[in-house]
Scaffold this motif. Structure first.
Motif, short mmCIF file in Angstrom:
data_model
loop_
_atom_site.label_atom_id
_atom_site.label_comp_id
_atom_site.label_asym_id
_atom_site.label_seq_id
_atom_site.Cartn_x
_atom_site.Cartn_y
_atom_site.Cartn_z
N MET A 100 -3.16 -58.23 -18.58
CA MET A 100 -4.06 -57.63 -19.52
C MET A 100 -4.59 -56.35 -18.89
O MET A 100 -5.13 -56.36 -17.79
N ASP A 101 -4.34 -55.26 -19.60
CA ASP A 101 -4.81 -53.96 -19.14
C ASP A 101 -4.94 -53.08 -20.37
O ASP A 101 -4.04 -53.04 -21.20
N ASP A 102 -6.06 -52.38 -20.49
CA ASP A 102 -6.26 -51.57 -21.68
C ASP A 102 -5.55 -50.22 -21.61
O ASP A 102 -5.69 -49.40 -22.51
N GLU A 103 -4.75 -50.00 -20.57
CA GLU A 103 -3.87 -48.84 -20.51
C GLU A 103 -2.47 -49.32 -20.88
O GLU A 103 -1.76 -49.91 -20.05
N PRO A 104 -2.05 -49.13 -22.14
CA PRO A 104 -0.79 -49.71 -22.62
C PRO A 104 0.44 -49.35 -21.78
O PRO A 104 1.29 -50.20 -21.55
N HIS A 105 0.53 -48.12 -21.30
CA HIS A 105 1.71 -47.75 -20.51
C HIS A 105 1.78 -48.56 -19.22
O HIS A 105 2.84 -49.05 -18.84
N ASP B 127 8.36 -65.14 -16.65
CA ASP B 127 8.11 -65.07 -18.09
C ASP B 127 6.74 -64.40 -18.24
O ASP B 127 5.72 -65.01 -17.91
N ALA B 128 6.71 -63.16 -18.67
CA ALA B 128 5.48 -62.38 -18.70
C ALA B 128 5.15 -61.92 -20.12
O ALA B 128 6.04 -61.52 -20.87
N THR B 129 3.89 -61.99 -20.47
CA THR B 129 3.39 -61.45 -21.73
C THR B 129 2.34 -60.40 -21.41
O THR B 129 1.79 -60.37 -20.31
N TYR B 130 2.05 -59.55 -22.39
CA TYR B 130 1.08 -58.48 -22.18
C TYR B 130 0.21 -58.31 -23.42
O TYR B 130 0.68 -58.41 -24.54
N THR B 131 -1.05 -58.04 -23.16
CA THR B 131 -1.96 -57.60 -24.21
C THR B 131 -2.93 -56.59 -23.60
O THR B 131 -3.31 -56.72 -22.44
N PRO B 132 -3.33 -55.59 -24.40
CA PRO B 132 -4.35 -54.66 -23.92
C PRO B 132 -5.76 -55.18 -24.17
O PRO B 132 -6.74 -54.54 -23.82
N SER B 133 -5.87 -56.38 -24.76
CA SER B 133 -7.15 -56.88 -25.24
C SER B 133 -7.55 -58.21 -24.60
O SER B 133 -6.84 -59.20 -24.72
N LEU C 150 -3.21 -61.76 -14.93
CA LEU C 150 -3.54 -60.47 -14.32
C LEU C 150 -4.45 -59.73 -15.27
O LEU C 150 -4.13 -59.58 -16.45
N SER C 151 -5.58 -59.28 -14.76
CA SER C 151 -6.55 -58.62 -15.62
C SER C 151 -7.11 -57.38 -14.95
O SER C 151 -7.50 -57.42 -13.78
N ASP C 152 -7.14 -56.30 -15.72
CA ASP C 152 -7.83 -55.11 -15.25
C ASP C 152 -9.30 -55.46 -15.11
O ASP C 152 -9.85 -56.23 -15.91
N LEU C 153 -9.95 -54.91 -14.12
CA LEU C 153 -11.36 -55.19 -13.89
C LEU C 153 -12.25 -54.39 -14.83
O LEU C 153 -13.26 -54.88 -15.32
N MET C 154 -11.86 -53.14 -15.10
CA MET C 154 -12.68 -52.25 -15.92
C MET C 154 -11.94 -51.92 -17.21
O MET C 154 -11.02 -51.13 -17.22
N MET C 155 -12.34 -52.58 -18.29
CA MET C 155 -11.74 -52.32 -19.59
C MET C 155 -12.85 -51.97 -20.57
O MET C 155 -13.99 -52.42 -20.41
N ALA C 156 -12.51 -51.19 -21.57
CA ALA C 156 -13.51 -50.74 -22.54
C ALA C 156 -14.05 -51.90 -23.37
O ALA C 156 -15.25 -52.00 -23.61
#
Length: 116
Positions: A1-6, A20-26, A44-50
């Motif tokens: 999870m990361d709010d930077e899509p790229h 087996d990996a999935t992704y969301t920006p949210s 996996l999570s970004d620490l600083m997301m909007a």
């Protein structure tokens, strides 16, 4: 999870080579997936997301799925607020500083994954 899509899509593709990996920006979407019954060996999570900071996500995850809350690896590009610095200083979760090497990530994932 990361709010930077790229970054998130690149990380998913890299991990998808051997996991087996999935992704969301949210963070909210990730919590909804868990509520729907999806289970993961690691998160996996970004620490600083909007939308939701790492501490908020960790608190929500702990209340909804405490067994998964112990399987979070946080990532950060180094931009911290006073609250996030305080959270990092007391959290038990691993923290990867971006940019990181694939080998660093795999080393943190290894104890969370089932034996092969």
């Amino acid at each position: 999870m990361d709010d930077e899509p790229h970054f998130g899509q690149t990380l998913r593709m890299l991990l998808g080579l051997s996991h087996d990996a999935t992704y969301t920006p949210s963070a909210r979407e990730a919590l909804r997936w868990l509520q729907e019954g999806h289970r993961y060996d690691a998160i996996l999570s970004d620490l600083m997301m909007a939308e939701m900071q790492g501490e908020q996500f960790s608190n929500e995850l702990t209340s909804r799925a405490p067994e998964l809350a112990r399987r979070v690896i946080f990532m950060s590009g180094g931009a911290y607020t006073p609250a996030s610095l305080e959270f990092v200083s007391r959290m038990a979760h691993p923290l990867l500083i971006k940019p990181f090497k694939h080998t660093e990530l795999e080393q943190l994932l290894r104890p969370l994954l089932p034996p092969v």
